[in-house]
Scaffold this motif. Sequence first.
Motif, PDB file in Angstrom:
ATOM      1  N   GLY A  13       0.763  -1.236   0.045  1.00 45.38           N
ATOM      2  CA  GLY A  13       0.066  -0.030  -0.030  1.00 45.38           C
ATOM      3  C   GLY A  13       0.826   1.282   0.008  1.00 45.38           C
ATOM      4  N   CYS A  14       2.016   1.056   0.782  1.00 37.85           N
ATOM      5  CA  CYS A  14       2.805   2.309   0.998  1.00 37.85           C
ATOM      6  C   CYS A  14       3.267   2.659  -0.516  1.00 37.85           C
ATOM      7  N   MET A  15       3.850   1.641  -1.187  1.00 36.68           N
ATOM      8  CA  MET A  15       4.501   1.868  -2.703  1.00 36.68           C
ATOM      9  C   MET A  15       3.481   2.303  -3.534  1.00 36.68           C
ATOM     10  N   PHE A  16       1.998   1.699  -3.400  1.00 34.13           N
ATOM     11  CA  PHE A  16       1.080   2.385  -4.277  1.00 34.13           C
ATOM     12  C   PHE A  16       0.879   3.790  -3.861  1.00 34.13           C
ATOM     13  N   GLY A  17       0.947   4.048  -2.668  1.00 28.53           N
ATOM     14  CA  GLY A  17       1.060   5.544  -2.209  1.00 28.53           C
ATOM     15  C   GLY A  17       1.909   6.353  -2.905  1.00 28.53           C
ATOM     16  N   SER A  18       3.037   5.995  -2.926  1.00 30.09           N
ATOM     17  CA  SER A  18       4.231   6.651  -3.685  1.00 30.09           C
ATOM     18  C   SER A  18       3.851   6.773  -5.101  1.00 30.09           C
ATOM     19  N   PHE A  19       3.153   5.645  -5.603  1.00 26.42           N
ATOM     20  CA  PHE A  19       2.645   5.946  -7.102  1.00 26.42           C
ATOM     21  C   PHE A  19       1.771   7.063  -7.338  1.00 26.42           C
ATOM     22  N   TYR A  20       0.902   7.169  -6.389  1.00 28.25           N
ATOM     23  CA  TYR A  20      -0.337   7.857  -6.086  1.00 28.25           C
ATOM     24  C   TYR A  20       0.241   9.498  -6.351  1.00 28.25           C
ATOM     25  N   THR A  21       1.196   9.618  -5.541  1.00 32.61           N
ATOM     26  CA  THR A  21       1.939  11.178  -5.571  1.00 32.61           C
ATOM     27  C   THR A  21       2.451  11.472  -6.692  1.00 32.61           C
ATOM     28  N   SER A  57      12.718   6.714   3.077  1.00 38.09           N
ATOM     29  CA  SER A  57      13.415   7.830   2.237  1.00 38.09           C
ATOM     30  C   SER A  57      13.219   9.161   2.914  1.00 38.09           C
ATOM     31  N   TYR A  58      11.927   9.460   2.961  1.00 42.39           N
ATOM     32  CA  TYR A  58      11.533  10.745   3.505  1.00 42.39           C
ATOM     33  C   TYR A  58      12.153  11.124   5.005  1.00 42.39           C
ATOM     34  N   ILE A  59      11.958   9.985   5.849  1.00 41.16           N
ATOM     35  CA  ILE A  59      12.539   9.921   7.207  1.00 41.16           C
ATOM     36  C   ILE A  59      14.333  10.333   7.051  1.00 41.16           C
ATOM     37  N   CYS A  60      14.816   9.266   6.343  1.00 38.59           N
ATOM     38  CA  CYS A  60      16.200   9.271   6.371  1.00 38.59           C
ATOM     39  C   CYS A  60      16.659  10.813   5.838  1.00 38.59           C
ATOM     40  N   GLN A  61      15.861  11.204   4.750  1.00 39.58           N
ATOM     41  CA  GLN A  61      16.456  12.621   4.031  1.00 39.58           C
ATOM     42  C   GLN A  61      15.891  13.838   4.794  1.00 39.58           C
ATOM     43  N   LYS A  62      15.039  13.626   5.992  1.00 43.92           N
ATOM     44  CA  LYS A  62      14.579  14.758   6.933  1.00 43.92           C
ATOM     45  C   LYS A  62      13.691  15.588   6.051  1.00 43.92           C
ATOM     46  N   GLY A  63      12.962  15.002   5.267  1.00 42.34           N
ATOM     47  CA  GLY A  63      11.776  15.557   4.266  1.00 42.34           C
ATOM     48  C   GLY A  63      12.604  16.603   3.378  1.00 42.34           C
ATOM     49  N   VAL A  78       2.454  11.382   4.078  1.00 39.00           N
ATOM     50  CA  VAL A  78       0.958  11.096   4.666  1.00 39.00           C
ATOM     51  C   VAL A  78       0.212  10.311   3.755  1.00 39.00           C
ATOM     52  N   LEU A  79       0.308  10.403   2.245  1.00 42.27           N
ATOM     53  CA  LEU A  79      -0.510   9.684   1.320  1.00 42.27           C
ATOM     54  C   LEU A  79       0.044   8.228   1.273  1.00 42.27           C
ATOM     55  N   GLU A  80       1.442   8.019   1.426  1.00 41.71           N
ATOM     56  CA  GLU A  80       1.919   6.903   1.387  1.00 41.71           C
ATOM     57  C   GLU A  80       1.533   5.888   2.772  1.00 41.71           C
ATOM     58  N   VAL A  81       1.524   6.599   3.782  1.00 42.30           N
ATOM     59  CA  VAL A  81       1.187   5.874   4.958  1.00 42.30           C
ATOM     60  C   VAL A  81      -0.454   5.595   5.042  1.00 42.30           C
ATOM     61  N   LEU A  82      -0.975   6.704   4.688  1.00 36.26           N
ATOM     62  CA  LEU A  82      -2.469   6.487   4.602  1.00 36.26           C
ATOM     63  C   LEU A  82      -2.901   5.206   3.519  1.00 36.26           C
ATOM     64  N   SER A  83      -2.182   5.143   2.577  1.00 43.36           N
ATOM     65  CA  SER A  83      -2.435   4.151   1.414  1.00 43.36           C
ATOM     66  C   SER A  83      -2.176   2.862   2.018  1.00 43.36           C
ATOM     67  N   GLY A  84      -1.022   2.602   2.800  1.00 42.74           N
ATOM     68  CA  GLY A  84      -0.716   1.247   3.464  1.00 42.74           C
ATOM     69  C   GLY A  84      -1.702   1.140   4.295  1.00 42.74           C
ATOM     70  N   VAL A  85      -2.461   2.010   5.192  1.00 38.44           N
ATOM     71  CA  VAL A  85      -3.185   1.700   6.362  1.00 38.44           C
ATOM     72  C   VAL A  85      -4.630   1.240   5.532  1.00 38.44           C
ATOM     73  N   LEU A  86      -4.868   2.007   4.535  1.00 41.39           N
ATOM     74  CA  LEU A  86      -6.141   1.746   3.728  1.00 41.39           C
ATOM     75  C   LEU A  86      -6.061   0.057   3.252  1.00 41.39           C
ATOM     76  N   PHE A  87      -4.936  -0.204   2.643  1.00 40.38           N
ATOM     77  CA  PHE A  87      -4.672  -1.565   2.219  1.00 40.38           C
ATOM     78  C   PHE A  87      -4.923  -2.779   3.199  1.00 40.38           C
ATOM     79  N   VAL A  88      -4.486  -2.349   4.605  1.00 42.00           N
ATOM     80  CA  VAL A  88      -4.658  -3.284   5.593  1.00 42.00           C
ATOM     81  C   VAL A  88      -6.023  -3.302   6.239  1.00 42.00           C
ATOM     82  N   LEU A  89      -6.787  -1.884   6.136  1.00 43.54           N
ATOM     83  CA  LEU A  89      -8.087  -1.965   6.758  1.00 43.54           C
ATOM     84  C   LEU A  89      -9.068  -2.749   5.884  1.00 43.54           C
ATOM     85  N   PHE A  90      -8.857  -2.499   4.731  1.00 48.70           N
ATOM     86  CA  PHE A  90      -9.904  -3.026   3.797  1.00 48.70           C
ATOM     87  C   PHE A  90      -9.723  -4.863   3.738  1.00 48.70           C
TER      88      PHE A  90
END
Length: 271
Positions: A13-21, A57-63, A78-90
């Motif tokens: 889901g996080c990888m999909f979130g990266s694609f979404y952005t 990558s975002y955390i290591c590069q300090k945004g 935020v979108l990467e995390v939310l996408s991962g959470v949505l994949f799990v919740l569904f």
Amino acid sequence: MNIILYITLFLIGCMFGSFYTLAVHRIPKRENITHKHSYCPKCNHKLGFLELIPIISYICQKGKCKNCKQKIRVRYLVLEVLSGVLFVLFAVALKIDLYNFNWSNAVFYLFTILYLTLIILIGGIDKENRKIERPVLAYGVIISLIYIIYLYVVEKANLLRYAIYLGTFVVILILDNVTLTKYRKNSYLNGILMLIFIMAVFTGEYITINSIIVATLAMAIYLLIHKIVDKVKNTKDTEKILGKDIRIGYFICISNIIIFLIMTFLLNRTM
């Protein structure tokens, strides 16, 4: 074992979130979203492998961009995390379980992911540009047709309801082409109508209608807040927002995701 499954789905889901952005940024610019290498929009620096890892990558590069040190918008994280959470919740809502595997639920989950991709892209692009992109709607129509065929062949669903939707798709596409020919631009309203009918195909009329109601209330609250701010600052921004800038598609998409998730939990709990 299911914990491993959910962790895997979160990462996917996080990888999909990266694609979404990436897609939300590139589609309105008509840039390739599959073959063109990822780059920093500020300095055009091509991202290396480590810079493409979601969240880490975002955390290591300090945004910040590794090359130009410009801040990366936090919405990407935020979108990467939310996408991962949505994949799990569904997956949890549909009771995806490796010990008691159900093919019907698994297929519906795959269609849900395809549908979420559509809704997130439309909502994200609309939020940034107030535009319902035709290529994304075309993707929505294609997956709708595939889903309808699946329901008819495998689930033995009644085709009458879906035939009405398909007829509506054709009518809206004709109207949109007339608008495009006459005014040299796509109709925002036609895009919203097409979005609503695609929602009805995947989530049903009840969820779609409630999504519209919730979105309308959210927009009313949004405008009310701006109206209050206008009075405090003695400005007229609300008139501008009401006239041209309110993102109807964005509000409907967010409302639909939330209600669809809640109803999926409730329906599967009673089964």
